[in-house]
Write an enzyme that holds these catalytic residues in place. Structure first.
Site, PDB file in Angstrom:
ATOM      1  N   ASN A 181      42.204  60.508  49.451  1.00  0.00           N
ATOM      2  CA  ASN A 181      42.914  61.412  50.369  1.00  0.00           C
ATOM      3  C   ASN A 181      43.699  62.525  49.675  1.00  0.00           C
ATOM      4  OD1 ASN A 181      44.665  61.991  52.959  1.00  0.00           O
ATOM      5  ND2 ASN A 181      46.138  61.376  51.371  1.00  0.00           N
TER       6      ASN A 181
ATOM      7  N   TYR B 177      39.188  76.064  49.153  1.00  0.00           N
ATOM      8  CA  TYR B 177      39.430  74.891  50.009  1.00  0.00           C
ATOM      9  C   TYR B 177      38.190  74.593  50.855  1.00  0.00           C
ATOM     10  CZ  TYR B 177      42.303  71.725  52.934  1.00  0.00           C
ATOM     11  OH  TYR B 177      42.839  70.643  53.590  1.00  0.00           O
TER      12      TYR B 177
END
Ligand code: NAD
Length: 276
Positions: free
Chosen positions: A95, A178
């Protein structure tokens, strides 16, 4: 079948990278509050100390481990130590992630978005690109690899990545690195799900929309920012880490037994389109 049995994670073991804050902490709390043993891995030592004390104070079985997911050797050592302590590893959440800085446009102002030079392709710095890929993609690879080594021998396990709604739709204010990292992580997840299926391991991704966390300096904690973000979300609110409890429990429990290779979007309808 009773619901308590279907979603039961009592006695299960899990690790969460980026577990000291935001969405990762949400996963950790969902599992630990329901009787799982959870290891929080994070590079932020202060936050780990604070959150581990808080969760232990609430009676949860958690441990904290300071590790940077871009240091793959250190990550391997930490995962080996955690699993040796647990005895086995049931679930791993890859994560940890960072905000990439500005994309080539800023937030909407009326019907327009201002251009941001620093995020434009020609000016996008190598260091920024490399850092985002290193944490948000390479760190995920290293975490999944470290977890799979332990799960393969048991022929059982759950691996859950955090990708982003940005892996499915371009958000120009967030920027190219990203998008590439999250889309890469989503496809990596599918590839690994296929490979590990034969070993009884499921691999899935949770793709959040806009959540209030500490990412990007915690700018979404500002009520004015939340209000502006909520205006573009069909359910008219931003997500909270507690919104992750259900998916974390689904994917880590027997309820998720037959789900693999899926990217599950949780975004209040963001990907449906802009709210008028
Ligand atoms: N908040 C959102 O709106 C949103 C939306 C989509 C996806 N995500 C993704 O969710 C994940 C969690 O982000 P968040 O919003 O909870 O942010 P957050 O900043 O609250 O939490 C991220 C945690 O990861 C840790 N971390 C960062 N780099 C690390 C590294 N190299 N090694 C170890 N730990 C590291 C940080 O210290 C922090 O505790 C990220 O992958 C992010 O890209 C967030």
């Amino acid at each position: 079948m009773r619901i308590q049995q279907l979603f039961d994670v009592r006695g299960r073991t899990a690790l969460v990278t980026g577990g000291a804050s935001g969405i990762g902490l949400g996963y950790a709390e969902a599992l630990a509050a329901n009787g799982a043993r959870v290891a929080l891995l994070d590079m932020d030592a202060r936050r780990i100390d604070a959150e581990v004390s808080r969760l232990r104070g609430a009676g949860m079985d958690v441990s904290g481990h300071v590790v940077d997911v871009t240091d793959h050797a250190a990550l391997d050592r930490a995962v080996d130590e955690i699993v040796a302590g647990f005895g086995h590893l049931d679930a791993a959440f890859a994560n940890a992630g960072i905000d990439p800085g500005p994309g080539y446009v800023g937030a909407w102002v009326g019907d327009q978005r201002p251009r941001v030079d620093e995020g434009a392709l020609e000016r996008y710095a190598d260091a920024r690109w490399n850092r985002v890929i290193d944490v948000n993609l390479n760190g995920v690879f290293a975490t999944v690899r470290a977890a799979a080594r332990h799960m393969r021998s048991r022929r059982k396990g759950r691996i859950i990545l955090t990708t982003s709604a940005a892996s499915q739709r371009i958000e120009p204010a967030i920027g190219a690195a990203y998008m590439a990292a999250k889309a890469g992580a989503a496809h990596f997840m599918r590839c690994v799900a296929l490979e590990l299926a034969a070993s009884g391991i499921t691999v899935n991704a949770i793709a959040p929309g806009m959540f209030v966390t500490n990412i990007g300096g915690g700018h979404a904690k500002d009520p004015a920012v939340q209000k502006a973000l909520a205006a573009g979300i069909p359910l008219h609110r931003v997500g909270m880490p507690s919104d992750m409890y259900g998916l974390a429990l689904l994917l880590a429990s027997d309820a998720g037994d037959y789900i693999t290779g899926q990217e599950i979007v949780i975004d209040g309808g963001l990907l449906l389109g802009r709210v008028d």
